[in-house]
Design a protein around this motif. Structure first.
Motif, short mmCIF file in Angstrom:
data_model
loop_
_atom_site.label_atom_id
_atom_site.label_comp_id
_atom_site.label_asym_id
_atom_site.label_seq_id
_atom_site.Cartn_x
_atom_site.Cartn_y
_atom_site.Cartn_z
N ASP A 232 0.81 -1.21 0.00
CA ASP A 232 0.00 0.00 0.00
C ASP A 232 0.86 1.27 0.00
N THR A 233 2.01 1.24 0.66
CA THR A 233 2.89 2.40 0.63
C THR A 233 3.42 2.65 -0.78
N ALA A 234 3.82 1.57 -1.45
CA ALA A 234 4.30 1.70 -2.83
C ALA A 234 3.18 2.17 -3.75
N ARG A 235 1.97 1.65 -3.52
CA ARG A 235 0.85 2.05 -4.38
C ARG A 235 0.52 3.53 -4.16
N TYR A 236 0.53 3.95 -2.90
CA TYR A 236 0.23 5.35 -2.61
C TYR A 236 1.25 6.28 -3.27
N ASN A 237 2.50 5.82 -3.36
CA ASN A 237 3.56 6.63 -3.97
C ASN A 237 3.72 6.38 -5.46
N ASN A 238 2.80 5.58 -6.03
CA ASN A 238 2.79 5.30 -7.48
C ASN A 238 4.08 4.66 -7.96
N PHE A 239 4.68 3.79 -7.13
CA PHE A 239 5.86 3.05 -7.56
C PHE A 239 5.44 1.98 -8.57
#
Length: 441
Positions: A232-239
């Motif tokens: 979810d952290t990666a998704r929130y940061n659009n990685f």
């Protein structure tokens, strides 16, 4: 570790046969809906170290507290003497045979740094070819040690089999799996490393998880957990990874269980006000729902209130010196109390800020850990008078109230989410943690 084990593993890795394609979905047995910490049906699972002398073999109250309240625990291996962790597993499994036969015992390792024991660190230090290096050839790591290069099959084989060496012939009886820390994706994990080399290393970590599932699944029907796996952290940061946005499936497809630390605090909150970041919390809730609905187990570690570093120790002048626990600071208008008793009460006062979002997303595959930090006394179990722990001396009333099954999934109206259970109604507003509400009936 037996002398020569590391070098033997290097050679053995060349003939290491991995039985991939294990078709398992959820790892922990589904829980029911009696209550959060009921012995008959626990929604609790967690990770911590058991190294405080207050938890000894002469009085096993702590072991009974674990197995009667938790479905599963991943324990950090003792840094200096991993055989002590084997003894802890023996105790917990013996008591669980009477109280909770389905109890699962796992061990913790750090996927980037290794098992974090003295002898494992010696082995890693003796193998510079195992270390990650930046584009200039400089070894990468932290104060705890060198980063392991999991693009190497010999490194993965040594790492995955280390717990089996520690547990020896008792592994089949005692060990139900492995918990790997540091499994989330970020393109910035390895400094000064180009993206192609970085992602080759990350693919190695995914192979590590695949191979671990084969080993521990064959051993004992066991399981593999991964911290940060929800993505979810990666998704929130659009990685992106391999040309696609990171999602809950990116890592969790290689694991049985996604563990998520810092739920609802740390990076999910404004570091000045302590309020949730609404859009980040939204991605978090959606990721949990999507993964668990697909059948994956999810363990959510909430720390009380708007927890944030620095880490604090209570009481400040402990007697004896080990009779203390760790807690976290609170940004925003309400500050963390300065006494151990005050911190315990604070954890009780704000429990709804963690329990409400948990109940919004929970299904039979979602489990809860509510504690300040990662030693057992940090609020993971209630402790008797005289032993300093980070929660009251009995389970929170909200944990033992009858809950009942949900009447349906959560209903979302903008940033407001609501859900009804047989004996509770829950609401959260992602714009304010302080608006979290549970009405019991």
């Amino acid at each position: 570790m037996p002398e020569g084990f590391a070098s033997a593993m290097v050679g053995w890795a060349s003939v290491f046969v991995v039985i991939l394609g294990i078709d398992r979905v959820a790892s922990l047995p589904p829980h029911g809906w009696d209550c959060i910490s009921c012995e008959s049906n626990s929604m609790l699972a967690g990770n911590w170290a058991i190294k405080n002398p207050n938890f000894n073999n002469s009085d096993l109250w702590w072991a009974t507290a674990i197995v009667t309240s938790y479905a599963s625990v991943a324990v950090n291996m003792d840094n200096s003497d991993p055989s002590l962790t084997v003894q802890q597993a023996q105790i917990l499994k013996r008591i669980a045979a009477t109280h909770n036969p389905g109890f699962r015992f796992l061990v913790y390792q750090n996927s980037e740094l290794g098992p974090l024991t003295v002898d494992a660190t010696k082995t890693i230090n003796a193998h510079p070819e195992w270390w990650c290096r930046d584009d200039n050839g400089t070894a990468l790591g932290s104060k705890q040690g060198y980063y392991l290069n999991h693009s190497r099959p010999d490194v993965r084989a040594w790492y995955n089999n280390y717990p089996l060496q520690v547990f020896g012939t008792q592994a089949h009886e005692l060990l139900d799996g492995i918990f790997n820390d540091g499994m989330g994706y970020s393109p910035n994990t390895l400094p000064r490393t180009n993206l192609a080399r970085h992602d080759e290393w990350f693919r190695g970590k995914m192979a590590l998880a695949d191979e671990a599932r084969a080993i521990y699944g064959k051993l004992n029907g066991g399981e593999v957990w991964g911290n940060g796996a929800l993505g979810d952290t990666a998704r929130y940061n659009n990685f992106t990874y391999d040309g696609q946005l990171v999602s809950w499936q990116t890592v969790t497809d290689h694991l049985d269980t996604a563990f998520l630390e810092g739920a609802g605090s740390f990076w999910y909150e404004n570091s000045t006000t302590g309020e949730w970041i609404p859009d980040f919390m939204e991605v978090f809730l959606e990721s949990v729902i999507n993964a668990s609905t697909a059948g994956k187990t999810v363990v959510l570690h909430f720390s009380p209130g708007p927890s944030m570093v620095p880490i604090l120790s209570y009481p400040q002048n402990a007697t004896p010196s080990y009779n203390k626990f760790l807690a976290l600071s609170w940004p925003g208008p309400t500050k963390i109390p300065d006494t151990a008793a005050g911190v315990r009460q604070a954890a009780a006062d704000v429990v709804v800020q963690s329990l409400a979002p948990f109940l919004i997303v929970v299904n039979e595959h979602v489990f809860l850990q509510y504690a300040w930090f990662y030693e057992m006394q940090d609020g993971n179990i209630p402790c008797p008078s005289g032993i300093e722990c980070g929660m009251p001396s009995s389970w929170y009333p909200e944990f033992v109230r009858p809950l009942g099954a949900p009447e349906g999934p959560a209903v979302r109206n903008g940033y407001i989410w609501t859900r009804a259970f047989a004996h509770a109604s829950v609401s959260i507003d992602l714009r304010s943690r302080y608006a979290s509400k549970i009405t019991w009936h």
